[in-house]
Design a protein around this motif. Structure first.
Motif, mmCIF file in Angstrom:
data_model
loop_
_atom_site.group_PDB
_atom_site.id
_atom_site.type_symbol
_atom_site.label_atom_id
_atom_site.label_comp_id
_atom_site.label_asym_id
_atom_site.label_seq_id
_atom_site.Cartn_x
_atom_site.Cartn_y
_atom_site.Cartn_z
ATOM 1 N N MET A 1 36.751 46.329 25.381
ATOM 2 C CA MET A 1 36.223 45.781 24.136
ATOM 3 C C MET A 1 35.577 44.415 24.368
ATOM 4 O O MET A 1 34.485 44.129 23.859
ATOM 5 N N GLU A 2 36.241 43.575 25.163
ATOM 6 C CA GLU A 2 35.675 42.261 25.443
ATOM 7 C C GLU A 2 34.388 42.372 26.245
ATOM 8 O O GLU A 2 33.426 41.626 26.007
ATOM 9 N N MET A 3 34.345 43.320 27.192
ATOM 10 C CA MET A 3 33.120 43.514 27.966
ATOM 11 C C MET A 3 31.997 44.017 27.063
ATOM 12 O O MET A 3 30.842 43.572 27.167
ATOM 13 N N ALA A 4 32.320 44.953 26.150
ATOM 14 C CA ALA A 4 31.305 45.468 25.228
ATOM 15 C C ALA A 4 30.785 44.370 24.313
ATOM 16 O O ALA A 4 29.572 44.293 24.041
ATOM 17 N N ASP A 5 31.679 43.492 23.834
ATOM 18 C CA ASP A 5 31.238 42.376 22.984
ATOM 19 C C ASP A 5 30.330 41.429 23.753
ATOM 20 O O ASP A 5 29.328 40.942 23.215
ATOM 21 N N SER A 6 30.672 41.172 25.011
ATOM 22 C CA SER A 6 29.843 40.276 25.819
ATOM 23 C C SER A 6 28.452 40.862 26.032
ATOM 24 O O SER A 6 27.430 40.157 25.902
ATOM 25 N N ILE A 7 28.410 42.166 26.348
ATOM 26 C CA ILE A 7 27.107 42.813 26.547
ATOM 27 C C ILE A 7 26.318 42.844 25.241
ATOM 28 O O ILE A 7 25.098 42.646 25.223
ATOM 29 N N ASP A 8 27.027 43.086 24.114
ATOM 30 C CA ASP A 8 26.369 43.127 22.808
ATOM 31 C C ASP A 8 25.740 41.777 22.479
ATOM 32 O O ASP A 8 24.585 41.703 22.030
ATOM 33 N N GLN A 9 26.488 40.693 22.671
ATOM 34 C CA GLN A 9 25.958 39.369 22.389
ATOM 35 C C GLN A 9 24.772 39.042 23.282
ATOM 36 O O GLN A 9 23.773 38.449 22.840
ATOM 37 N N LEU B 1 41.713 37.723 41.780
ATOM 38 C CA LEU B 1 41.488 38.811 40.831
ATOM 39 C C LEU B 1 42.823 39.433 40.425
ATOM 40 O O LEU B 1 43.694 39.658 41.270
ATOM 41 N N ASP B 2 42.985 39.716 39.137
ATOM 42 C CA ASP B 2 44.209 40.342 38.651
ATOM 43 C C ASP B 2 44.342 41.766 39.189
ATOM 44 O O ASP B 2 43.340 42.441 39.467
ATOM 45 N N TYR B 3 45.593 42.222 39.296
ATOM 46 C CA TYR B 3 45.917 43.584 39.744
ATOM 47 C C TYR B 3 45.340 43.859 41.140
ATOM 48 O O TYR B 3 44.767 44.917 41.405
ATOM 49 N N ALA B 4 45.456 42.897 42.033
ATOM 50 C CA ALA B 4 44.836 43.001 43.362
ATOM 51 C C ALA B 4 45.370 44.196 44.141
ATOM 52 O O ALA B 4 44.597 44.967 44.729
ATOM 53 N N LEU B 5 46.715 44.378 44.163
ATOM 54 C CA LEU B 5 47.289 45.462 44.958
ATOM 55 C C LEU B 5 46.906 46.821 44.410
ATOM 56 O O LEU B 5 46.556 47.732 45.175
ATOM 57 N N LEU B 6 46.946 46.983 43.088
ATOM 58 C CA LEU B 6 46.592 48.270 42.486
ATOM 59 C C LEU B 6 45.128 48.601 42.734
ATOM 60 O O LEU B 6 44.784 49.733 43.109
ATOM 61 N N LEU B 7 44.242 47.642 42.534
ATOM 62 C CA LEU B 7 42.814 47.883 42.744
ATOM 63 C C LEU B 7 42.509 48.166 44.213
ATOM 64 O O LEU B 7 41.651 49.010 44.523
ATOM 65 N N PRO C 1 36.719 49.678 38.099
ATOM 66 C CA PRO C 1 37.762 48.953 37.346
ATOM 67 C C PRO C 1 37.832 47.477 37.711
ATOM 68 O O PRO C 1 38.051 46.618 36.843
ATOM 69 N N ALA C 2 37.637 47.149 38.986
ATOM 70 C CA ALA C 2 37.629 45.738 39.384
ATOM 71 C C ALA C 2 36.463 45.003 38.743
ATOM 72 O O ALA C 2 36.590 43.835 38.346
ATOM 73 N N LEU C 3 35.322 45.690 38.601
ATOM 74 C CA LEU C 3 34.151 45.061 37.985
ATOM 75 C C LEU C 3 34.393 44.764 36.513
ATOM 76 O O LEU C 3 33.982 43.715 36.001
ATOM 77 N N VAL C 4 35.068 45.685 35.802
ATOM 78 C CA VAL C 4 35.381 45.463 34.390
ATOM 79 C C VAL C 4 36.250 44.214 34.231
ATOM 80 O O VAL C 4 35.990 43.347 33.378
ATOM 81 N N ILE C 5 37.292 44.113 35.049
ATOM 82 C CA ILE C 5 38.186 42.957 34.975
ATOM 83 C C ILE C 5 37.441 41.678 35.329
ATOM 84 O O ILE C 5 37.636 40.631 34.696
ATOM 85 N N ALA C 6 36.569 41.735 36.322
ATOM 86 C CA ALA C 6 35.822 40.535 36.726
ATOM 87 C C ALA C 6 34.851 40.096 35.638
ATOM 88 O O ALA C 6 34.700 38.889 35.382
ATOM 89 N N ILE C 7 34.194 41.034 34.961
ATOM 90 C CA ILE C 7 33.246 40.677 33.892
ATOM 91 C C ILE C 7 33.961 39.978 32.746
ATOM 92 O O ILE C 7 33.477 38.985 32.194
ATOM 93 N N VAL C 8 35.147 40.484 32.388
ATOM 94 C CA VAL C 8 35.905 39.874 31.295
ATOM 95 C C VAL C 8 36.441 38.507 31.709
ATOM 96 O O VAL C 8 36.516 37.577 30.895
ATOM 97 N N THR C 9 36.813 38.363 32.981
ATOM 98 C CA THR C 9 37.396 37.097 33.433
ATOM 99 C C THR C 9 36.379 35.964 33.370
ATOM 100 O O THR C 9 36.583 34.970 32.672
ATOM 101 N N SER C 10 35.274 36.113 34.116
ATOM 102 C CA SER C 10 34.230 35.077 34.089
ATOM 103 C C SER C 10 33.037 35.566 34.904
ATOM 104 O O SER C 10 33.190 36.406 35.804
#
Length: 384
Positions: free
Chosen positions: A122-130, A255-261, A282-291
């Motif tokens: 949702m946060e990634m979609a809002d960022s792309i929308d803006q 990056l969050d969830y490093a071991l799982l990713l 999935p790592a890209l989604v988390i990175a886009i939301v982070t910064s």
């Protein structure tokens, strides 16, 4: 002159070779038509293959991974049967230790990611929308969503179709899960006998063959064995190295969830070229939301890992054993995925390698036979 080559038209189109080719095409077409009409006869055979496919695939992979260890133990004077038992016990212990120590941590990270992923999306979609609303594409973007009200009227029907699809998906998941459990349970027993008698299997098949073709069939078996061994052992090692490098890179950039990713990247890297691209999503989604800066750091890590894997790790571990062009690999993966799904993608490269060995040997035998025929017809020895 041969009677088939007597007319100018037949000579222009290749002589009797044309008739042979047309006859072969007609024969293949008739066979396809007949087998299509009686396809129901093969139903039980297809069910049998679908049942044993997963256990056989897992067993073959485990066989090629453990066979070098068994051979090493034999060179140290340990009997093969005892070497197999020792290896299986050690592997079972390592898997148990892995399940106890690492799997719970990965499970915790996976559940946490599953809970937070919708929020990330949702946060990634809002960022792309803006970004789109403030960019040069704002006019096109607004026109794209003018008919949202009309789409909303179809929402109940869409939800109904999605619900039925979800129920069907759950049923298929339960069926797949049952097959996986059965395959895992039967794997140790099949693997034991394959490690024990697997080296004898080619000789048993060769005894059935006519003595005249045994050397050629033996060379085919050796070629297939070499291709499968090189691919399976090399790809597992390469995937493990990719997982380790990804984990180190993710930890360095924070990056969050490093071991799982990293674990996801290691598993999906079994599929060349497409696997790493899928794993980075999935790592890209988390990175886009982070910064935005995290996206740059992730791109640097992913590029560095791919360069290290492509330039140093794969050439050293796998070498040039498969001799398959990267473009060919991509086309094979796409075709196999479209025809057979995920299983097709996993088996595409080793299947292509086996098919390549068969085609190369068949063409070589054809050349020998053709050269022998020409040599007898014109009574001269062909140049080497």
């Amino acid at each position: 002159m041969d009677k088939w080559d007597s007319t100018p038209i037949i000579r222009f189109f290749g002589g009797r070779n044309l008739l042979y080719i047309l006859g072969i095409i007609l024969f293949v077409g008739v066979n396809i038509m007949v087998y299509t009409e009686v396809s129901f006869i093969f139903g039980p055979f297809i069910v049998f293959l679908e049942t044993i496919a997963l256990p056989v695939i897992l067993t073959v992979v485990a066989y090629y991974l453990l066979r070098p260890i068994i051979g090493l133990l034999q060179r140290f004077g340990i009997k093969r049967i005892w070497g197999i038992l020792i290896t299986l016990v050690v592997v079972a212990g390592m898997i148990t230790l892995l399940l106890i120590l690492i799997i719970p941590f990965l499970e915790k990270q996976f559940m946490s990611l599953a809970e937070e992923l919708p929020q990330y999306l949702m946060e990634m979609a809002d960022s792309i929308d803006q970004w789109l609303r403030n960019s040069m594409f704002a006019g096109y973007y607004d026109n794209l969503f003018k008919d949202v009200g009309g789409l909303a009227e179809q929402l109940p029907e869409d939800l109904s179709s999605y619900a039925s699809s979800t129920i069907e998906g759950i049923t298929n998941f339960i069926s797949t899960l049952t097959s996986v459990i059965i395959a895992i349970v039967t794997l140790p027993f099949i693997l034991f006998y394959l490690l024990k008698d697997g080296e004898k299997l080619p000789n048993m098949i060769l005894r059935i063959m006519p003595p005249k073709v045994r050397p050629e069939v033996s060379s085919v078996f050796k070629g297939i064995d070499h291709q499968l061994s090189a691919y399976i052992q090399g790809q597992i090692i390469v995937s493990f190295c990719i997982g380790v490098m990804m984990y180190i890179g993710f930890v360095i950039i924070g990056l969050d969830y490093a071991l799982l990713l990293a674990a996801i990247a290691s598993v999906t890297s079994v599929v060349p070229y497409l696997g790493p691209t899928i794993a980075i999503m999935p790592a890209l989604v988390i990175a886009i939301v982070t910064s935005p800066f995290m996206v740059l750091k992730l791109a640097f890590v992913w590029t560095a890992v791919q360069l290290l894997e492509g330039k140093f790790i794969s050439p050293q571990i796998m070498g040039k054993s498969l001799h398959i062009h990267p473009v060919t690999i991509i086309f094979v993966l796409l075709t196999a995925g479209h025809l057979f799904g995920v299983i097709g993608i996993i088996l595409a490269i080793p299947g292509y390698a086996i098919l390549k060995v068969l085609v190369v040997h068949l063409f070589y035998w054809y050349q020998l036979r053709y050269n022998r025929h020409i040599e007898e017809k014109y009574q001269y020895k062909l140049p080497k």
